[in-house]
Enzyme design. Structure first.
Site, short mmCIF file in Angstrom:
data_model
loop_
_atom_site.label_atom_id
_atom_site.label_comp_id
_atom_site.label_asym_id
_atom_site.label_seq_id
_atom_site.Cartn_x
_atom_site.Cartn_y
_atom_site.Cartn_z
N ASP A 156 42.02 42.61 33.31
CA ASP A 156 42.74 43.95 33.58
C ASP A 156 44.15 43.21 34.36
O ASP A 156 44.37 42.30 35.17
CB ASP A 156 42.02 44.60 34.84
CG ASP A 156 42.84 45.85 35.29
OD1 ASP A 156 43.46 46.37 34.30
OD2 ASP A 156 42.86 46.24 36.30
N TYR A 162 48.38 43.92 35.74
CA TYR A 162 49.17 44.50 36.92
C TYR A 162 50.61 44.84 36.68
O TYR A 162 51.37 44.03 37.02
CB TYR A 162 48.67 43.66 37.92
CG TYR A 162 49.23 44.13 39.55
CD1 TYR A 162 48.49 45.22 40.09
CD2 TYR A 162 49.91 43.51 40.12
CE1 TYR A 162 48.96 45.77 41.20
CE2 TYR A 162 50.26 43.74 41.43
CZ TYR A 162 49.77 44.95 42.00
OH TYR A 162 50.13 45.35 43.26
N HIS A 199 53.88 50.76 39.89
CA HIS A 199 52.72 50.61 40.75
C HIS A 199 52.59 49.06 41.55
O HIS A 199 52.47 49.56 43.16
CB HIS A 199 51.57 50.42 39.89
CG HIS A 199 50.17 50.16 40.42
ND1 HIS A 199 49.59 51.29 41.14
CD2 HIS A 199 49.47 49.11 40.47
CE1 HIS A 199 48.44 50.49 41.71
NE2 HIS A 199 48.33 49.38 41.01
N ARG A 258 52.54 45.41 52.28
CA ARG A 258 53.20 44.32 52.72
C ARG A 258 54.49 44.53 53.36
O ARG A 258 54.61 45.33 54.12
CB ARG A 258 53.07 43.26 51.58
CG ARG A 258 51.77 42.77 51.24
CD ARG A 258 52.04 41.66 50.09
NE ARG A 258 52.60 42.02 48.87
CZ ARG A 258 52.02 42.51 48.01
NH1 ARG A 258 50.81 42.73 47.95
NH2 ARG A 258 52.47 43.09 46.94
N GLU A 313 41.90 54.41 38.56
CA GLU A 313 43.31 53.93 38.24
C GLU A 313 43.46 54.40 36.73
O GLU A 313 42.61 54.01 35.89
CB GLU A 313 43.23 52.25 38.22
CG GLU A 313 43.16 51.86 39.85
CD GLU A 313 43.44 50.48 40.03
OE1 GLU A 313 43.23 49.69 39.01
OE2 GLU A 313 43.70 49.99 41.18
N ASP A 363 39.97 52.61 35.59
CA ASP A 363 39.50 51.32 36.49
C ASP A 363 39.24 51.80 37.77
O ASP A 363 39.98 51.65 38.64
CB ASP A 363 40.82 50.19 36.48
CG ASP A 363 40.14 49.07 37.29
OD1 ASP A 363 39.08 48.68 37.38
OD2 ASP A 363 41.19 48.25 37.53
N GLN A 388 37.92 46.75 48.64
CA GLN A 388 39.04 46.18 47.85
C GLN A 388 39.76 45.38 49.22
O GLN A 388 39.98 44.07 49.28
CB GLN A 388 39.92 46.60 47.14
CG GLN A 388 41.09 46.11 46.41
CD GLN A 388 41.63 46.94 45.56
OE1 GLN A 388 41.57 48.15 45.43
NE2 GLN A 388 42.68 46.30 44.67
N TYR A 428 39.30 41.36 48.97
CA TYR A 428 40.29 40.55 48.03
C TYR A 428 40.94 39.28 48.28
O TYR A 428 41.43 38.52 47.36
CB TYR A 428 41.16 41.69 47.47
CG TYR A 428 42.56 41.69 48.25
CD1 TYR A 428 42.77 42.32 49.46
CD2 TYR A 428 43.82 41.01 47.81
CE1 TYR A 428 44.05 42.40 50.18
CE2 TYR A 428 44.84 41.22 48.80
CZ TYR A 428 44.94 41.69 49.53
OH TYR A 428 46.04 41.58 50.33
N LYS A 458 35.89 46.46 42.48
CA LYS A 458 36.06 46.89 40.86
C LYS A 458 34.91 46.89 39.58
O LYS A 458 35.09 47.74 38.88
CB LYS A 458 37.17 46.00 40.05
CG LYS A 458 38.44 46.04 41.22
CD LYS A 458 39.47 47.11 40.79
CE LYS A 458 40.80 46.96 41.60
NZ LYS A 458 41.67 47.96 40.90
MN MN Z 1 43.14 48.06 37.41
#
Ligand code: MN
Length: 411
Positions: free
Chosen positions: A124, A126, A131, A140, A197, A231, A238, A242, A251
């Site tokens: 997967d 990103y 996004h 953040r 997702e 997804d 998460q 993570y 996931k």
């Molecule tokens: Mn994804």
């Protein structure tokens, strides 16, 4: 081009599409294509002689998965699609009453569509700038939303292939460990932040050897086609798990794919330029031509009572990193790929708030809930909800779509 078979207005499955899948009807399982509301049993179609010039291996359509067919390579798989296309036209080879009752054509409602691929590995990415920026702002620093590597390489992680299921498969809400805000120790229980997702996935069509790389220039030769991809993600799990290695149990409990693989050839008329990439990419990520695709994407949430609300209108054309760059990057270190591997785009969000590809962004961390037609609110997906994704291309009267990518959440 006009087929002798009826294609309803707005159908995903016009004569210009002819995707591949695997169907089950009674005891029979075989490879198939589709036009309008008719599934074409390719194992039966081959007996008409329509593909004779391709010298296909005996029984190539009589497999549980499409992998052996895809592995034949594009000269033969593309040949099947083109011969089928001409055979389905008015006056074509299949336009003959003897085939109407021979089992070549089946009503789509009478068959079950199965997961068409034996998926060895799933990756997967990103790759949507919008996004990645939204997530960076929420979690953040709004001033430095993108991490320093993001504009230089297509960030990705290795996902789990065993839990990829076909549209229509129910998904059990996962349980896991979370650390609620303000808590002093972790909790265990069902996720309270189940999300979707909105993604596209591409299917690897050729094996490579370990130690070799696929250039961005050649990458399309290694891509068989595309599918819609959800997804599923548990945001609370998460958030706690993570660091520092990335997504894991948040996931790997499930991902949903649409049953049809739409070939790159069918998507060809819908190519568009990608976004300008600034700063300039390293040479191995350079590409020429139009490598993005104008694919309209929607997400709908349907509650237990059947009331639904469209929560996203996005488009695959927004991707910053295209599929060729993703594949070039994935293999630049010598990582080999295999026929049937799946590579997903990452959540596809567009520039406007109506085009975001996850509840996390649509509801902006829970601050802007979605109001359903019955007045209830959604910040994440509830038990009994069905998430329905759709994707289609439309241009100059041509329409090519992907069929359903649906999954219902059970407690
Ligand atoms: Mn994804």
């Amino acid at each position: 081009m006009k087929s002798f078979l009826y294609v309803p207005e707005g159908s995903d499955f016009t004569i210009h599409n002819l995707p591949f899948g695997i169907f089950k009807g009674g005891d029979r399982i075989a490879a198939c294509s589709r036009i309008g509301d008719v599934v074409i049993d390719l194992g039966m179609a081959v007996t008409t002689g329509i593909f004779d010039t391709l010298n296909l291996p005996q029984g190539i359509f009589e497999n549980r998965y499409l992998n052996p067919f895809i592995a034949l390579g594009k000269p033969q798989t593309g040949g099947v699609r083109l011969l089928l296309q001409s055979g389905l036209c008015e006056g074509g080879l299949l336009d003959n009453d003897i085939y109407r009752e021979s089992g070549v054509f089946l009503p789509a409602e009478d068959v079950e569509m199965l997961l068409p691929l034996e998926i060895g590995d799933y990756t997967d990415f990103y790759s949507s700038r919008e996004h990645a920026t939204n997530v960076g702002i929420m979690f953040r620093d709004p001033a430095n939303a993108l991490l320093p590597n993001w504009l230089h390489l297509p960030v990705g992680y290795h996902g789990r292939a065993s839990s990829i299921v076909v549209s229509g498969t129910d998904i059990k809400r996962p349980s896991g460990q979370t650390m609620p805000e303000g808590a002093d120790k972790p909790l265990f229980g069902p996720t309270r932040q189940l999300d979707f997702e909105l993604e596209m996935a591409f299917v690897i069509g050729r094996n490579t050897h370990m130690g070799s790389s696929i250039s961005a220039h050649d990458a399309e030769h290694y891509i068989f086609g595309c599918m819609l991809f959800n997804d599923w993600s548990a945001r609370d799990i998460q958030k706690w798990e993570y660091v520092p290695l990335g997504p894991f149990l948040a996931k790997n409990f499930a991902s949903t794919v649409s049953p049809w693989i739409v070939t790159l050839e069918a998507l060809d008329p819908f190519r568009v330029p990608g976004p300008v990439q600034e700063p300039a990419v390293l040479p191995y990520l350079e590409y020429e031509g139009n490598k993005n695709y104008d694919i309209h994407l929607t997400v709908e949430i349907e509650n237990e009572a059947g009331l639904s609300k469209t929560v996203s209108n996005s488009n695959f054309k927004y991707m910053y990193w295209n599929m060729c760059q993703q594949l070039a990057h994935h293999t630049v270190n010598g990582c080999n790929v295999r026929v049937g591997d799946l590579m997903a785009s990452g959540t596809i969000s567009g520039p406007e708030s109506g085009s975001y590809g996850s509840m996390l962004e649509i509801c902006w961390k829970g601050t802007r809930p979605v109001v359903m037609p019955d007045g209830s609110e959604r910040r994440f997906i509830l038990d009994g909800d069905t998430v329905k994704m759709r994707g289609w291309c439309e241009k100059d009267g041509l329409r090519v779509g992907f069929g359903p990518c649906d999954g219902k959440i059970l407690p």
